[in-house]
Write a protein that holds these residues in place. Structure first.
Motif, PDB file in Angstrom:
ATOM      1  N   LEU A  60       4.345  -7.956   3.291  1.00  0.00           N
ATOM      2  CA  LEU A  60       3.197  -7.531   2.485  1.00  0.00           C
ATOM      3  C   LEU A  60       2.698  -8.670   1.592  1.00  0.00           C
ATOM      4  O   LEU A  60       1.490  -8.868   1.425  1.00  0.00           O
ATOM      5  N   LEU A  61       3.633  -9.414   1.040  1.00  0.00           N
ATOM      6  CA  LEU A  61       3.240 -10.547   0.176  1.00  0.00           C
ATOM      7  C   LEU A  61       2.472 -11.590   0.985  1.00  0.00           C
ATOM      8  O   LEU A  61       1.432 -12.106   0.535  1.00  0.00           O
ATOM      9  N   ALA A  62       2.977 -11.900   2.176  1.00  0.00           N
ATOM     10  CA  ALA A  62       2.289 -12.903   3.004  1.00  0.00           C
ATOM     11  C   ALA A  62       0.909 -12.398   3.416  1.00  0.00           C
ATOM     12  O   ALA A  62      -0.071 -13.168   3.416  1.00  0.00           O
ATOM     13  N   ALA A  63       0.824 -11.087   3.733  1.00  0.00           N
ATOM     14  CA  ALA A  63      -0.476 -10.511   4.098  1.00  0.00           C
ATOM     15  C   ALA A  63      -1.441 -10.587   2.914  1.00  0.00           C
ATOM     16  O   ALA A  63      -2.620 -10.924   3.066  1.00  0.00           O
ATOM     17  N   ARG A  64      -0.929 -10.284   1.737  1.00  0.00           N
ATOM     18  CA  ARG A  64      -1.752 -10.327   0.514  1.00  0.00           C
ATOM     19  C   ARG A  64      -2.319 -11.728   0.305  1.00  0.00           C
ATOM     20  O   ARG A  64      -3.513 -11.914   0.080  1.00  0.00           O
ATOM     21  N   GLU A  65      -1.444 -12.732   0.452  1.00  0.00           N
ATOM     22  CA  GLU A  65      -1.889 -14.115   0.214  1.00  0.00           C
ATOM     23  C   GLU A  65      -2.863 -14.580   1.285  1.00  0.00           C
ATOM     24  O   GLU A  65      -3.866 -15.216   0.983  1.00  0.00           O
ATOM     25  N   ARG A  66      -2.544 -14.245   2.548  1.00  0.00           N
ATOM     26  CA  ARG A  66      -3.439 -14.677   3.630  1.00  0.00           C
ATOM     27  C   ARG A  66      -4.832 -14.082   3.423  1.00  0.00           C
ATOM     28  O   ARG A  66      -5.846 -14.754   3.580  1.00  0.00           O
ATOM     29  N   THR A  67      -4.861 -12.806   3.024  1.00  0.00           N
ATOM     30  CA  THR A  67      -6.155 -12.131   2.841  1.00  0.00           C
ATOM     31  C   THR A  67      -6.914 -12.719   1.654  1.00  0.00           C
ATOM     32  O   THR A  67      -8.130 -12.885   1.693  1.00  0.00           O
ATOM     33  N   ASN A  68      -6.209 -13.025   0.587  1.00  0.00           N
ATOM     34  CA  ASN A  68      -6.862 -13.495  -0.650  1.00  0.00           C
ATOM     35  C   ASN A  68      -6.953 -15.017  -0.730  1.00  0.00           C
ATOM     36  O   ASN A  68      -7.163 -15.561  -1.819  1.00  0.00           O
ATOM     37  N   GLY A  69      -6.764 -15.684   0.422  1.00  0.00           N
ATOM     38  CA  GLY A  69      -6.855 -17.146   0.419  1.00  0.00           C
ATOM     39  C   GLY A  69      -5.822 -17.792  -0.499  1.00  0.00           C
ATOM     40  O   GLY A  69      -6.104 -18.808  -1.144  1.00  0.00           O
ATOM     41  N   TYR A  70      -4.646 -17.178  -0.552  1.00  0.00           N
ATOM     42  CA  TYR A  70      -3.511 -17.715  -1.336  1.00  0.00           C
ATOM     43  C   TYR A  70      -3.855 -17.865  -2.824  1.00  0.00           C
ATOM     44  O   TYR A  70      -3.443 -18.812  -3.467  1.00  0.00           O
ATOM     45  N   THR A  71      -4.603 -16.900  -3.341  1.00  0.00           N
ATOM     46  CA  THR A  71      -4.963 -16.974  -4.762  1.00  0.00           C
ATOM     47  C   THR A  71      -4.220 -15.950  -5.619  1.00  0.00           C
ATOM     48  O   THR A  71      -4.091 -16.134  -6.820  1.00  0.00           O
ATOM     49  N   SER A  72      -3.706 -14.863  -5.006  1.00  0.00           N
ATOM     50  CA  SER A  72      -3.058 -13.823  -5.823  1.00  0.00           C
ATOM     51  C   SER A  72      -1.797 -14.352  -6.497  1.00  0.00           C
ATOM     52  O   SER A  72      -1.462 -13.935  -7.610  1.00  0.00           O
ATOM     53  N   ASN A  73      -1.104 -15.270  -5.821  1.00  0.00           N
ATOM     54  CA  ASN A  73       0.092 -15.850  -6.440  1.00  0.00           C
ATOM     55  C   ASN A  73      -0.260 -16.537  -7.756  1.00  0.00           C
ATOM     56  O   ASN A  73       0.533 -16.552  -8.692  1.00  0.00           O
ATOM     57  N   LYS A  74      -1.456 -17.116  -7.813  1.00  0.00           N
ATOM     58  CA  LYS A  74      -1.859 -17.833  -9.029  1.00  0.00           C
ATOM     59  C   LYS A  74      -2.500 -16.903 -10.043  1.00  0.00           C
ATOM     60  O   LYS A  74      -2.165 -16.921 -11.220  1.00  0.00           O
ATOM     61  N   LYS A  75      -3.407 -16.092  -9.571  1.00  0.00           N
ATOM     62  CA  LYS A  75      -4.236 -15.323 -10.505  1.00  0.00           C
ATOM     63  C   LYS A  75      -3.835 -13.851 -10.622  1.00  0.00           C
ATOM     64  O   LYS A  75      -4.381 -13.127 -11.448  1.00  0.00           O
ATOM     65  N   GLY A  76      -2.930 -13.403  -9.755  1.00  0.00           N
ATOM     66  CA  GLY A  76      -2.599 -11.980  -9.748  1.00  0.00           C
ATOM     67  C   GLY A  76      -3.573 -11.226  -8.858  1.00  0.00           C
ATOM     68  O   GLY A  76      -4.542 -11.787  -8.360  1.00  0.00           O
ATOM     69  N   CYS A  77      -3.293  -9.933  -8.669  1.00  0.00           N
ATOM     70  CA  CYS A  77      -4.129  -9.131  -7.759  1.00  0.00           C
ATOM     71  C   CYS A  77      -5.345  -8.571  -8.493  1.00  0.00           C
ATOM     72  O   CYS A  77      -5.311  -8.399  -9.698  1.00  0.00           O
ATOM     73  N   ASN A  78      -6.365  -8.254  -7.706  1.00  0.00           N
ATOM     74  CA  ASN A  78      -7.585  -7.730  -8.339  1.00  0.00           C
ATOM     75  C   ASN A  78      -7.745  -6.219  -8.171  1.00  0.00           C
ATOM     76  O   ASN A  78      -8.798  -5.672  -8.476  1.00  0.00           O
ATOM     77  N   GLY A  79      -6.709  -5.570  -7.673  1.00  0.00           N
ATOM     78  CA  GLY A  79      -6.779  -4.105  -7.531  1.00  0.00           C
ATOM     79  C   GLY A  79      -7.602  -3.649  -6.337  1.00  0.00           C
ATOM     80  O   GLY A  79      -7.817  -2.456  -6.163  1.00  0.00           O
ATOM     81  N   LYS A  80      -8.055  -4.595  -5.526  1.00  0.00           N
ATOM     82  CA  LYS A  80      -8.939  -4.203  -4.409  1.00  0.00           C
ATOM     83  C   LYS A  80      -8.249  -4.210  -3.052  1.00  0.00           C
ATOM     84  O   LYS A  80      -8.793  -3.724  -2.075  1.00  0.00           O
ATOM     85  N   LEU A  81      -7.080  -4.818  -2.985  1.00  0.00           N
ATOM     86  CA  LEU A  81      -6.393  -4.889  -1.692  1.00  0.00           C
ATOM     87  C   LEU A  81      -5.853  -3.515  -1.321  1.00  0.00           C
ATOM     88  O   LEU A  81      -5.352  -2.788  -2.184  1.00  0.00           O
ATOM     89  N   VAL A  82      -5.935  -3.193  -0.023  1.00  0.00           N
ATOM     90  CA  VAL A  82      -5.460  -1.888   0.439  1.00  0.00           C
ATOM     91  C   VAL A  82      -4.493  -2.073   1.608  1.00  0.00           C
ATOM     92  O   VAL A  82      -4.713  -2.921   2.475  1.00  0.00           O
ATOM     93  N   ALA A  83      -3.407  -1.299   1.578  1.00  0.00           N
ATOM     94  CA  ALA A  83      -2.423  -1.318   2.662  1.00  0.00           C
ATOM     95  C   ALA A  83      -2.387   0.063   3.322  1.00  0.00           C
ATOM     96  O   ALA A  83      -2.730   1.069   2.690  1.00  0.00           O
ATOM     97  N   TYR A  84      -1.950   0.094   4.586  1.00  0.00           N
ATOM     98  CA  TYR A  84      -1.994   1.331   5.374  1.00  0.00           C
ATOM     99  C   TYR A  84      -0.650   1.579   6.053  1.00  0.00           C
ATOM    100  O   TYR A  84      -0.059   0.659   6.630  1.00  0.00           O
ATOM    101  N   ALA A  85      -0.235   2.828   5.982  1.00  0.00           N
ATOM    102  CA  ALA A  85       0.982   3.240   6.695  1.00  0.00           C
ATOM    103  C   ALA A  85       0.763   4.702   7.064  1.00  0.00           C
ATOM    104  O   ALA A  85      -0.272   5.264   6.707  1.00  0.00           O
ATOM    105  N   SER A  86       1.711   5.320   7.749  1.00  0.00           N
ATOM    106  CA  SER A  86       1.515   6.744   8.055  1.00  0.00           C
ATOM    107  C   SER A  86       2.238   7.585   7.011  1.00  0.00           C
ATOM    108  O   SER A  86       3.028   7.072   6.218  1.00  0.00           O
ATOM    109  N   THR A  87       1.973   8.884   7.049  1.00  0.00           N
ATOM    110  CA  THR A  87       2.660   9.789   6.112  1.00  0.00           C
ATOM    111  C   THR A  87       4.169   9.766   6.351  1.00  0.00           C
ATOM    112  O   THR A  87       4.929  10.207   5.508  1.00  0.00           O
ATOM    113  N   GLN A  88       4.585   9.251   7.517  1.00  0.00           N
ATOM    114  CA  GLN A  88       6.012   9.249   7.879  1.00  0.00           C
ATOM    115  C   GLN A  88       6.694   7.907   7.618  1.00  0.00           C
ATOM    116  O   GLN A  88       7.894   7.755   7.874  1.00  0.00           O
ATOM    117  N   THR A  89       5.938   6.922   7.165  1.00  0.00           N
ATOM    118  CA  THR A  89       6.508   5.588   6.962  1.00  0.00           C
ATOM    119  C   THR A  89       7.594   5.621   5.884  1.00  0.00           C
ATOM    120  O   THR A  89       7.502   6.390   4.926  1.00  0.00           O
TER     121      THR A  89
END
Ligand code: PLP
Length: 473
Positions: free
Chosen positions: A154-183
């Motif tokens: 999840l961390l790598a996905a977050r960074e790849r999506t945000n152009g490796y900026t979340s590690n520096k600036k933190g998250c902006n509350g806009k990223l969304v992750a998906y799983a099933s109700t059974q995950t």
């Protein structure tokens, strides 16, 4: 403790473990102790002077053993298995004996290179895509648990999506992750820790087999995009915890590809089945995965803890997790010719875990491992057949491998009673889940030493307690 003393005490410990293994069936599987009983039996203060080793082993036998739930009993059918085996235990012992801390290649080259080698072996053994090989863009690393692996993905996905900026600036509350109700709940925890936030984890609905509906996933992604959010990560499960449901990895991969999302595949327990080619259709489409993990500590006879985690693009993971303080600088790292596994997970320090995995693979051989997996699946399918044929019971979900979800038709109270009486009897241990709102018993067959006679007796005991439940109505 001198080497000679160690030899003497070590032999006594190995003897004790071998004796434990041969009498494990004589203990009640689920510990009968009440909360606080173990602590009350221990001295209030630590010893001021060292004690003879014999006293320690005596206390393990007398004080500790009664408080042990016997995960290594062949009558353990609860949760998912957490297997140990002779070679696994001995590999772990060698690892303890060497006492290596393998954070960098240079802090013990063998620790890193054996791990890489065994992880590459497993790519072929499990029919995983070649991109997970180190000789390609990817690579594998041993983590402690599937929870940690999911967090790293999840961390790598977050960074790849945000152009490796979340590690520096933190998250902006806009990223969304998906799983099933059974995950598995570890994904919810991962979104908490990764700063995605649980409210930004979408739990997608499942079909009648408890597998994610890919069309609902696509619809939700579209809705989130329209709402100005940034979808980034999807988790597919091969063998959910509750009912062993198989998410459609291929169809989910298509959705991820179309939307440029990270696909993580969690095969924590069922991944071991992929040793056998006849079960690989359950991971069809796995070529689309950005990351994949399974737990040899569940069903592949390797002592806890041992999670195998692969990544298709190791650069994404390393760029996400790498920090190089001055005190860790060294020539090998600077040369770029080595792997430093500290950059592949959360913690810095790491044990020599690949030894136990290497011991297990070499002791059993691929064919030996396949034999045991096929046998467990055969026993589970036999159990499912007995349930189907008994009109007082019903199957509550498909049983694709070694987990059978079933229930007595008389309802929740009866099933609860059956489970409690069985577990109290000490004859076996099984646990429950809820499927479609109904209490469901889970017969999880995968302990290293479970054989036909254990499953036959379990079914006999379940029916006995079922009859008792009916008589008590
Ligand atoms: C599908 C699945 N994922 C993740 C986990 C978490 O495993 P771990 O204890 O290795 O974090 C489990 C545990 O049972 C599981 O079944």
């Amino acid at each position: 403790m001198t080497p000679e003393e160690f030899r003497r005490c070590g032999h006594a410990v190995v003897d004790w473990i071998a004796d434990y293994q041969s009498r494990v069936e004589s203990f009640p599987v689920l510990s009968r102790l009440k909360p606080g009983q173990i602590r009350a039996s221990l001295p209030a203060d630590p010893p001021a002077q060292g004690e003879p080793f014999e006293a320690l082993l005596k206390d393990v036998e007398q004080l500790i053993l009664p408080g042990v739930t016997h995960w290594q009993s062949p009558n353990f059918f609860a949760y998912f298995p957490c297997n140990a085996s002779g070679p696994g235990i001995l590999g772990d012992l060698v690892s303890s004996g060497l006492g290596v801390q393998g954070m960098l290649w240079s802090t013990s080259p063998a620790c890193t290179e054996l791990e890489t080698h065994v992880m590459d072996w497993l790519v072929g053994m499990l029919g995983l895509p070649d991109k997970f090989l180190l000789s390609n863009t990817g690579g594998g690393v041993i983590q402690d648990t599937a929870s940690s692996a999911a967090l790293c993905a999840l961390l790598a996905a977050r960074e790849r999506t945000n152009g490796y900026t979340s590690n520096k600036k933190g998250c902006n509350g806009k990223l969304v992750a998906y799983a099933s109700t059974q995950t598995h709940s570890s994904l919810e925890k991962a979104t908490m820790i990764a700063g995605i936030g649980v409210e930004n984890l979408r739990l997608i609905e499942v079909d009648e087999k408890f597998a994610m509906k890919p069309e609902s996933l696509a619809r939700q992604i579209e809705m989130d995009r329209r709402a100005g959010l940034t979808p980034c990560f999807v988790c597919a499960t091969i063998g959910t915890t509750s009912s062993n449901a198989m998410d459609p990895v291929g169809a989910m991969g298509e959705v991820c590809k179309k939307n440029d999302l990270w696909l993580h595949v969690d095969a924590a327990m069922s991944g071991t089945a992929m040793l056998c080619s006849e079960f690989r259709h359950l991971q069809s489409g796995v070529e689309a995965a950005d990351s994949y993990n399974f737990n040899p500590h569940k069903w592949m006879f390797t002592n806890f803890d041992c999670n195998c985690f692969w990544i298709a693009d190791r650069k994404a993971l390393i760029q996400t997790l790498s920090i190089l303080p001055e005190y860790l600088r060294n020539q090998a790292t600077e040369s770029g010719a080595v792997i430093d596994y500290r950059d592949w997970h959360i913690q810095l320090g790491r044990r020599f875990r690949s030894l136990k995995l290497w011991f297990v693979i070499r002791h059993y051989g691929i064919e030996g491992l396949q034999y045991h997996i096929r046998e467990h699946v055969r026993l589970a399918q036999q159990f499912a057949e007995w349930v189907r044929k008994d009109d007082r019971f019903e199957l509550a979900a498909p049983a694709p491998l070694n987990l059978v979800c079933f229930r007595h038709k008389a309802g929740d109270a009866t099933n609860q009673g059956i489970m409690e009486r069985l577990n109290r009897s000490g004859d076996m241990f099984l646990t429950h889940t809820k499927l479609n709102g109904k209490l469901t018993l889970r017969m999880s067959i995968g302990q290293t030493n479970t054989q036909a006679r254990h499953v036959e007796r379990a079914w006999k005991r379940i029916r006995e307690e079922g009859n008792r439940g009916e008589a008590g109505k």
